[in-house]
Design an enzyme around this catalytic site. Structure first.
Site, PDB file in Angstrom:
ATOM      1  N   ASN A 150      73.367  28.453  20.761  1.00 13.37           N
ATOM      2  CA  ASN A 150      73.118  27.013  20.822  1.00 13.37           C
ATOM      3  C   ASN A 150      72.934  26.466  22.233  1.00 13.37           C
ATOM      4  OD1 ASN A 150      75.957  27.851  20.522  1.00 13.37           O
ATOM      5  ND2 ASN A 150      76.418  25.739  21.038  1.00 13.37           N
ATOM      6  N   GLN A 180      71.696  27.290  14.469  1.00  9.11           N
ATOM      7  CA  GLN A 180      70.586  26.958  15.382  1.00  9.11           C
ATOM      8  C   GLN A 180      69.318  27.747  15.076  1.00  9.11           C
ATOM      9  OE1 GLN A 180      70.483  24.528  17.511  1.00  9.11           O
ATOM     10  NE2 GLN A 180      72.644  23.980  17.711  1.00  9.11           N
ATOM     11  N   SER A 200      73.593  24.434   8.694  1.00 17.43           N
ATOM     12  CA  SER A 200      74.129  23.071   8.764  1.00 17.43           C
ATOM     13  C   SER A 200      72.994  22.062   8.651  1.00 17.43           C
ATOM     14  CB  SER A 200      74.852  22.904  10.100  1.00 17.43           C
ATOM     15  OG  SER A 200      75.287  21.574  10.265  1.00 17.43           O
ATOM     16  N   GLY A 201      73.263  20.943   7.968  1.00 14.67           N
ATOM     17  CA  GLY A 201      72.207  19.962   7.712  1.00 14.67           C
ATOM     18  C   GLY A 201      71.777  19.140   8.919  1.00 14.67           C
ATOM     19  N   HIS A 202      72.746  18.732   9.735  1.00 15.82           N
ATOM     20  CA  HIS A 202      72.394  17.724  10.748  1.00 15.82           C
ATOM     21  C   HIS A 202      71.568  18.276  11.903  1.00 15.82           C
ATOM     22  CE1 HIS A 202      75.463  18.300  14.086  1.00 15.82           C
ATOM     23  NE2 HIS A 202      76.018  19.036  13.148  1.00 15.82           N
ATOM     24  N   THR A 238      84.366  17.369  -5.661  1.00 21.32           N
ATOM     25  CA  THR A 238      83.150  16.740  -6.193  1.00 21.32           C
ATOM     26  C   THR A 238      82.035  16.855  -5.158  1.00 21.32           C
ATOM     27  OG1 THR A 238      84.503  15.234  -7.484  1.00 21.32           O
ATOM     28  CG2 THR A 238      82.203  14.580  -7.123  1.00 21.32           C
ATOM     29  N   CYS A 324      79.981  20.141  22.072  1.00 18.23           N
ATOM     30  CA  CYS A 324      81.282  20.410  21.455  1.00 18.23           C
ATOM     31  C   CYS A 324      82.391  20.618  22.471  1.00 18.23           C
ATOM     32  CB  CYS A 324      81.203  21.628  20.550  1.00 18.23           C
ATOM     33  SG  CYS A 324      80.053  21.371  19.223  1.00 18.23           S
TER      34      CYS A 324
END
Ligand code: PLP
Length: 379
Positions: A150, A180, A200-202, A238, A324
């Site tokens: 990353n 990445q 990962s989505g974002h 859920t 991060c």
């Protein structure tokens, strides 16, 4: 005018992804476990989202388990793989340049008595596949190597690690953190020979709060969360239907645009290198040629946090390394053994398919200005 060049930290949610989330929240808002029509509609939407995300990743829908983020997928994969192999041994192989989402759970296992071999990159951030092979032992139960780093954009030898594991007959499961790499470089879990793959989505224009773990068919891992039995009993809770719908929409777009995005980002990175050499000749390109969206550079003798703020005041957003570990020197750049003056001045520029030459020109102009304005204050 803002120039967002920090797409490895996160990406703007696409219009289609935002609309899909809104529709899932406002119209198809049922619980997928409910038996009436609204619930069944949500279940159908969930199934179709799983089909879309798995198609983008290149796996079967029943090999894909939705999570809340990449960090969750990495933690789950590592702990579950260790538990899976506990009768075979307690040795793990990973690299010094993994994301904290891998390094921290690995360190937690180390504290529980696992032995860990951390592979060191060379000066340009590459890990030698022969070093992976040499690290394998009969008691190695997990090899975790990220697909794309990353902070550097370098590609790690995941396929070669898989080959070595099979050739030697080592019992290790192979996990790759592909957060990445997903929709940035073409791959499928099967092509990599990986047992576990985190996405990962974002990072791909979906909202924060959604990701997925690929678990190879036939591999029986322990659940991450026990409860109502969602995600085939492996990750109860859920389902986050809105985030998942948006993730699927972003995957559909990302898959359709992949070849074009790669071509655009590769060309833009080359343009950035050329423009930087003209505008800021002392800037050093740390690595080039891995994943197309990441360009790590350094302005020797400048402080990256100061540069990030200076650029931000001019509407240009880049990172001083991985978002991060703000403030702390990055373990990744440190692992390269960079001299201090280079280490201090590291900036990570990262593109998406929509980044433009205009963004790069703004970056170069702001850096040239920073060089004039900031130099006298630095030693
Ligand atoms: N792995 C890598 C390589 C990353 O770049 C990131 C995020 O920066 C993560 C894992 C963590 O993903 P998430 O932010 O979805 O938890």
């Amino acid at each position: 005018m803002e120039h967002y060049l920090d797409n490895a930290a996160t990406t703007q949610v696409s219009q289609a992804a935002a609309e899909a989330a809104l529709a899932a929240m406002r119209e198809g808002f049922g619980n997928p476990s409910s038996g009436y029509a609204l619930g069944r509609q949500a279940k159908d939407a969930l199934n179709s989202a799983r089909a879309d995300v798995s198609a983008a990743l290149g796996c079967a829908p029943d090999e894909l388990f939705f999570t809340s983020c990449g960090t969750e997928g990495d933690n789950w994969a590592i702990h579950a793989a260790a538990a899976y192999g506990k009768r075979q041994g307690k040795h793990i192989v990973t690299s010094l340049i993994e994301h904290a989402a891998v390094l921290e759970p690995v360190k937690a296992l180390e504290r529980e008595g696992y032995e860990v071999t951390y592979l060191k990159p060379d000066k340009s951030g590459l890990i030698d596949s022969k070093a992976v092979e040499a690290a394998l032992r009969p008691d190695t139960v997990l090899v975790s190597l990220m697909l794309v780093n990353n902070e550097l954009g370098t590609l790690l030898p995941v396929r070669k690690a898989a080959d070595a594991i099979r050739r030697i007959g080592c019992p290790a499961l192979l996990h790759t953190d592909a957060v990445q790499g997903f929709l940035k470089v073409p791959f499928t879990p099967k092509e990599l020979g990986a047992d576990l793959v985190t996405i990962s989505g974002h990072k791909i224009h979906a909202p924060k709060g959604v990701g997925a773990l690929y678990i190879r068919k036939g591999l029986k891992l322990s659940p991450l969360l026990r409860g109502g039995g969602q995600e085939n009993g492996l990750r109860s809770g859920t389902e986050a239907t809105a985030q998942i719908a948006a993730f699927a929409a972003a995957c559909r777009e990302g898959k359709a645009r992949l070849a074009g995005d790669i071509a655009c980002m590769t060309a833009l990175r080359a343009y950035a290198v050329k423009r930087l050499r003209e505008a800021v000749p002392e800037a050093v390109v740390l690595t080039e040629g891995g994943a197309p969206h990441i360009l790590p550079i350094s302005l020797p003798n400048y402080k990256s946090e100061v540069l990030v703020r200076f650029l931000s005041d001019r509407g240009v957003y880049v990172s001083s390394g991985s978002a991060c570990h703000r403030g702390k020197p990055s373990h990744v750049y440190a692992a390269l053994g960079l001299p201090k003056q280079l280490l201090d001045g590291v900036l990570r520029v990262s593109f998406c398919g929509g980044s433009t030459e205009d963004d790069v020109n703004a970056l170069c102009a702001a850096l040239a200005e920073a060089k004039q304005a900031l130099f006298p204050t630095l030693s």
